[in-house]
Design a protein around this motif. Sequence first.
Motif, PDB file in Angstrom:
ATOM      1  N   PHE A 145       0.361  -1.212  37.994  1.00 46.20           N
ATOM      2  CA  PHE A 145       0.405  -0.205  39.048  1.00 46.20           C
ATOM      3  C   PHE A 145       1.787  -0.097  39.674  1.00 46.20           C
ATOM      4  N   MET A 146       2.435  -1.239  39.895  1.00 48.17           N
ATOM      5  CA  MET A 146       3.713  -1.229  40.614  1.00 48.17           C
ATOM      6  C   MET A 146       4.876  -0.753  39.748  1.00 48.17           C
ATOM      7  N   ALA A 147       4.852  -1.051  38.451  1.00 45.39           N
ATOM      8  CA  ALA A 147       5.960  -0.654  37.585  1.00 45.39           C
ATOM      9  C   ALA A 147       6.175   0.862  37.571  1.00 45.39           C
ATOM     10  N   PRO A 148       5.107   1.691  37.417  1.00 49.10           N
ATOM     11  CA  PRO A 148       5.344   3.139  37.464  1.00 49.10           C
ATOM     12  C   PRO A 148       5.947   3.611  38.783  1.00 49.10           C
ATOM     13  N   VAL A 149       5.548   2.968  39.882  1.00 48.89           N
ATOM     14  CA  VAL A 149       6.095   3.344  41.189  1.00 48.89           C
ATOM     15  C   VAL A 149       7.591   3.051  41.240  1.00 48.89           C
ATOM     16  N   LEU A 150       7.995   1.886  40.725  1.00 45.68           N
ATOM     17  CA  LEU A 150       9.406   1.505  40.741  1.00 45.68           C
ATOM     18  C   LEU A 150      10.227   2.414  39.825  1.00 45.68           C
ATOM     19  N   HIS A 151       9.629   2.822  38.698  1.00 46.80           N
ATOM     20  CA  HIS A 151      10.318   3.799  37.847  1.00 46.80           C
ATOM     21  C   HIS A 151      10.434   5.141  38.560  1.00 46.80           C
ATOM     22  N   LEU A 152       9.383   5.495  39.301  1.00 46.63           N
ATOM     23  CA  LEU A 152       9.350   6.777  39.997  1.00 46.63           C
ATOM     24  C   LEU A 152      10.472   6.883  41.026  1.00 46.63           C
ATOM     25  N   ILE A 153      10.720   5.812  41.748  1.00 47.49           N
ATOM     26  CA  ILE A 153      11.735   5.848  42.807  1.00 47.49           C
ATOM     27  C   ILE A 153      13.101   5.368  42.310  1.00 47.49           C
ATOM     28  N   ARG A 154      13.174   5.081  40.985  1.00 47.17           N
ATOM     29  CA  ARG A 154      14.431   4.632  40.371  1.00 47.17           C
ATOM     30  C   ARG A 154      14.996   3.405  41.093  1.00 47.17           C
ATOM     31  N   SER A 155      14.135   2.414  41.304  1.00 49.63           N
ATOM     32  CA  SER A 155      14.557   1.239  42.064  1.00 49.63           C
ATOM     33  C   SER A 155      15.518   0.359  41.271  1.00 49.63           C
ATOM     34  N   ALA A 156      15.453   0.411  39.944  1.00 52.96           N
ATOM     35  CA  ALA A 156      16.317  -0.424  39.101  1.00 52.96           C
ATOM     36  C   ALA A 156      16.204   0.072  37.669  1.00 52.96           C
ATOM     37  N   GLU A 157      17.028  -0.507  36.793  1.00 56.60           N
ATOM     38  CA  GLU A 157      16.938  -0.167  35.373  1.00 56.60           C
ATOM     39  C   GLU A 157      15.664  -0.765  34.781  1.00 56.60           C
ATOM     40  N   ALA A 158      15.280  -0.283  33.609  1.00 52.58           N
ATOM     41  CA  ALA A 158      13.997  -0.645  33.006  1.00 52.58           C
ATOM     42  C   ALA A 158      13.825  -2.153  32.829  1.00 52.58           C
ATOM     43  N   LYS A 159      14.882  -2.865  32.397  1.00 54.15           N
ATOM     44  CA  LYS A 159      14.763  -4.310  32.157  1.00 54.15           C
ATOM     45  C   LYS A 159      14.485  -5.065  33.447  1.00 54.15           C
ATOM     46  N   ARG A 160      15.109  -4.633  34.533  1.00 55.42           N
ATOM     47  CA  ARG A 160      14.893  -5.313  35.819  1.00 55.42           C
ATOM     48  C   ARG A 160      13.491  -5.019  36.361  1.00 55.42           C
ATOM     49  N   ILE A 161      12.972  -3.822  36.096  1.00 55.73           N
ATOM     50  CA  ILE A 161      11.613  -3.517  36.512  1.00 55.73           C
ATOM     51  C   ILE A 161      10.619  -4.351  35.708  1.00 55.73           C
ATOM     52  N   ALA A 162      10.897  -4.557  34.417  1.00 59.59           N
ATOM     53  CA  ALA A 162      10.049  -5.427  33.597  1.00 59.59           C
ATOM     54  C   ALA A 162      10.078  -6.855  34.130  1.00 59.59           C
ATOM     55  N   ALA A 163      11.255  -7.308  34.569  1.00 63.13           N
ATOM     56  CA  ALA A 163      11.382  -8.654  35.138  1.00 63.13           C
ATOM     57  C   ALA A 163      10.585  -8.751  36.430  1.00 63.13           C
ATOM     58  N   PHE A 164      10.679  -7.709  37.270  1.00 63.34           N
ATOM     59  CA  PHE A 164       9.893  -7.674  38.503  1.00 63.34           C
ATOM     60  C   PHE A 164       8.405  -7.755  38.192  1.00 63.34           C
ATOM     61  N   ALA A 165       7.943  -6.945  37.227  1.00 65.57           N
ATOM     62  CA  ALA A 165       6.519  -6.901  36.889  1.00 65.57           C
ATOM     63  C   ALA A 165       6.031  -8.277  36.447  1.00 65.57           C
ATOM     64  N   SER A 166       6.837  -8.971  35.674  1.00 71.16           N
ATOM     65  CA  SER A 166       6.451 -10.292  35.173  1.00 71.16           C
ATOM     66  C   SER A 166       6.246 -11.280  36.313  1.00 71.16           C
ATOM     67  N   LEU A 167       7.206 -11.358  37.234  1.00 70.19           N
ATOM     68  CA  LEU A 167       7.094 -12.271  38.372  1.00 70.19           C
ATOM     69  C   LEU A 167       5.971 -11.835  39.317  1.00 70.19           C
TER      70      LEU A 167
END
Length: 243
Positions: A145-167
């Motif tokens: 749920f959170m990863a699409p939101v972070l992509h939507l607001i362009r919070s970081a590049e894709a790899k960093r969003i994947a890292a966020f999702a994992s943690l």
Amino acid sequence: MLALFFGLVALIYASVGFGGGSSYTALLTLTGIEPRLIPVISLCCNIVVVTGGTIRFWRAGLIEWKNVLPLLAVSAPLAFVGGLMPLKETTFLLILGSTLLLSAFALMLPQERLPEAKLPRPAIMALSGVVGLLAGLSGIGGGIFMAPVLHLIRSAEAKRIAAFASLYILANSITGLTGQLLKGGVDAVAGPAAEFWPLLLAVFVGGQLGSHIGIRLFSPVWLRRITALLVGYAAIRLLSQAL
């Protein structure tokens, strides 16, 4: 056969930083396993899959702690509360079915190609809290749920969003599982759940492969669509059973 499917799900999800909780929950639902065991097994599988990925993301310096910790400070305690909440079976099935249905919709979103949007920080924090609560209740990790939101607001590049999702998934899964065990009793829940140890072994192997080599056997778009169909079908079955 179930272990084989779990291993494949872990391989696919780990390659993009997710744990696969929604798909584990869907598969367990389709096999008719006792409902109270589903969140426990799913959260355990999540922890096994994302632990290795989280460590590798951390070593690579991809985890931005200043952005992650505030969201975890909201979601992780609520995941614990969600795990503790006593629910009637009908209520649990309704929540689980609704959560899986939302997961199916989230999987259908184009992720990195979402149009840019702006969301106020309080709204993102509130969403993180709701996702954490659902994580503890249903056995998902919340990254889906959170990863699409972070992509939507362009919070970081894709790899960093994947890292966020994992943690994010790891923290919510640990606290959610703790709540589930305290609610059901460690002996009463952990014993029956331990009988499904082959599933943990399967997701460990699949998760290691996926996170190490970032495997892409099929188009990510089609993988999301196929997974969304599976999760959506399980959601409809759960909702019809509850109603």
